[in-house]
Design a protein around this motif. Sequence first.
Motif: not given
Length: 145
Positions: A32-37, A39-42, A6-10
């Motif tokens: 943003i979710a497209n870059s992270v890979g 879901s937008p909900v997460f 979660r920290y890495t995603v943040a």
Amino acid sequence: MAIVSRYTVALHILTWLAYWSEKDEFFPSDRIANSVGTSPVFLRRILGQLAKAGLVLVQHGGTGAGWKLARLPEEISLLDVYEAVVQTPLFELHHSQPNPSCIIGHGIQPALQSVYEDSEEALKRRLAQESIRDLVTSSLEQGKR
């Protein structure tokens, strides 16, 4: 998902927003979710924690809805992000009580506690030395290789 993940995603979210921050616009979570890979909900759950910590701003509803940095990238340390998304200590002791009549079981938790506290403090000191701006710079350099 693990705390560290979660920290890495943040960090990824904030680095992405920092890269685009000169546009001074709000970006939808699906972009943003497209870059992270993921879901937008997460992402919105993590973005909510970042907003609560004052690291991002949210604009709701219709055209222009989305997220952007609340501060300059160089003003957001990796420690700020850590404190926003990590709610529990990095290291935890046993979930069940060790046997108090065992020679090791009796003293293992106090022995580990100081090691864990010192380790987490060292991590926090290191994270305080880096900013989101530093991550943007490093990410762009790595991307060129």
